[in-house]
Design a protein around this motif. Structure first.
Motif, PDB file in Angstrom:
ATOM      1  N   PHE A   1       0.805  -1.022  -0.009  1.00  0.00           N
ATOM      2  CA  PHE A   1      -0.011   0.036  -0.167  1.00  0.00           C
ATOM      3  C   PHE A   1       0.868   1.181   0.174  1.00  0.00           C
ATOM      4  O   PHE A   1       2.131   1.243   0.379  1.00  0.00           O
ATOM      5  CB  PHE A   1      -1.047   0.013   1.318  1.00  0.00           C
ATOM      6  CG  PHE A   1      -0.227   0.016   2.575  1.00  0.00           C
ATOM      7  CD1 PHE A   1      -0.182   1.020   3.422  1.00  0.00           C
ATOM      8  CD2 PHE A   1       0.135  -1.343   3.155  1.00  0.00           C
ATOM      9  CE1 PHE A   1       0.517   1.091   4.463  1.00  0.00           C
ATOM     10  CE2 PHE A   1       0.715  -1.299   4.396  1.00  0.00           C
ATOM     11  CZ  PHE A   1       0.956  -0.002   5.021  1.00  0.00           C
TER      12      PHE A   1
ATOM     13  N   ILE B   1      -0.604   8.762   6.123  1.00  0.00           N
ATOM     14  CA  ILE B   1      -0.537   7.942   7.369  1.00  0.00           C
ATOM     15  C   ILE B   1      -0.816   8.707   8.986  1.00  0.00           C
ATOM     16  O   ILE B   1      -0.269  10.044   9.179  1.00  0.00           O
ATOM     17  CB  ILE B   1       0.738   7.489   7.736  1.00  0.00           C
ATOM     18  CG1 ILE B   1       1.027   6.557   6.270  1.00  0.00           C
ATOM     19  CG2 ILE B   1       0.995   6.558   8.711  1.00  0.00           C
ATOM     20  CD1 ILE B   1       2.643   6.187   6.113  1.00  0.00           C
TER      21      ILE B   1
ATOM     22  N   GLN C   1     -11.773   3.423   6.537  1.00  0.00           N
ATOM     23  CA  GLN C   1     -10.642   2.945   5.852  1.00  0.00           C
ATOM     24  C   GLN C   1      -9.354   3.844   6.332  1.00  0.00           C
ATOM     25  O   GLN C   1      -9.576   4.919   5.980  1.00  0.00           O
ATOM     26  CB  GLN C   1     -10.813   2.787   4.267  1.00  0.00           C
ATOM     27  CG  GLN C   1      -9.450   2.390   3.574  1.00  0.00           C
ATOM     28  CD  GLN C   1      -9.433   0.766   3.584  1.00  0.00           C
ATOM     29  OE1 GLN C   1     -10.467   0.037   3.556  1.00  0.00           O
ATOM     30  NE2 GLN C   1      -8.186   0.334   3.476  1.00  0.00           N
TER      31      GLN C   1
ATOM     32  N   LYS D   1      -4.985   4.349   7.247  1.00  0.00           N
ATOM     33  CA  LYS D   1      -3.304   3.805   7.543  1.00  0.00           C
ATOM     34  C   LYS D   1      -2.954   4.591   8.959  1.00  0.00           C
ATOM     35  O   LYS D   1      -3.029   5.823   9.042  1.00  0.00           O
ATOM     36  CB  LYS D   1      -2.532   4.360   6.330  1.00  0.00           C
ATOM     37  CG  LYS D   1      -3.034   3.436   5.196  1.00  0.00           C
ATOM     38  CD  LYS D   1      -2.044   4.069   4.314  1.00  0.00           C
ATOM     39  CE  LYS D   1      -2.728   5.154   3.178  1.00  0.00           C
ATOM     40  NZ  LYS D   1      -2.053   5.601   1.972  1.00  0.00           N
TER      41      LYS D   1
ATOM     42  N   SER E   1      -2.556  -0.800   7.083  1.00  0.00           N
ATOM     43  CA  SER E   1      -3.303  -0.156   6.323  1.00  0.00           C
ATOM     44  C   SER E   1      -4.780  -1.052   6.290  1.00  0.00           C
ATOM     45  O   SER E   1      -4.428  -2.472   6.566  1.00  0.00           O
ATOM     46  CB  SER E   1      -3.137  -0.187   4.965  1.00  0.00           C
ATOM     47  OG  SER E   1      -4.095   0.081   3.939  1.00  0.00           O
TER      48      SER E   1
END
Length: 170
Positions: free
Chosen positions: A46, A51, A71, A73, A122
């Motif tokens: 990914f 992040i 969804q 990270k 992720s």
């Protein structure tokens, strides 16, 4: 000539204001910068961008209710890994909070000795209620004593995460 001086003054004033606004924005938003060469990949590859920090992730979790998912990270420290297979891990969220991470479709594992390693994950974050039986199973897999396992008597609301990919610092 006065008009030119006035325009220059206004232009410089606006530039100064803009520079201050950018400094404030940079201070208030901590960007996580990660070099993929410093990490080993487990699961799906990914992009190492956008992040969140562990503090930002904890704030996201606190806004979720059972049934919600996002969804995302985020980067943090692995607090604990399943000592049997590496099939789950706990990620530190700060303030004595952790995210319980499983791997999508049981499709990959992480090294058993990854405790205290820095990682970027992720996947999908959500709030879950874990049964007593499941909590005892995880405690056993984590190498807890029978006395510690027997102390588990109530289900637990957890910050859960299903990871599709994990980067662990080498």
């Amino acid at each position: 000539m006065k008009t030119i001086k006035a325009l220059l003054f206004i232009a410089f004033a606006m530039l100064g204001f803009n520079a201050n606004a950018q400094q404030t924005t940079k201070k208030s938003k901590k960007a996580v910068v990660v070099n993929a060469n410093d990490y080993a990949l487990f699961g799906d590859k990914f992009e190492l961008s956008k992040i969140l920090t562990k503090e930002q992730m904890l704030k996201k979790y606190k806004t979720l209710k059972k049934g919600d998912s996002i969804q995302v990270k985020f980067q943090s420290t692995i607090k604990e890994v399943c000592k049997k297979k590496g099939c789950w891990m706990q990620m530190d969220l700060g303030n004595d909070n952790q995210s319980f991470v499983r791997f999508k479709d049981y499709g990959f594992f992480v090294p058993l000795n990854a405790d205290n390693s820095e990682a970027v994950i992720s996947g999908v974050a959500f709030v879950d209620v874990v049964s007593v039986d499941e909590l005892r199973h995880y405690a056993k897999d984590g190498g807890k004593s029978q006395a510690e396992i027997n102390k588990i008597t109530k289900p637990e609301v957890t910050y859960a995460f299903t990871a599709t990919g994990v980067y662990i610092k080498k």
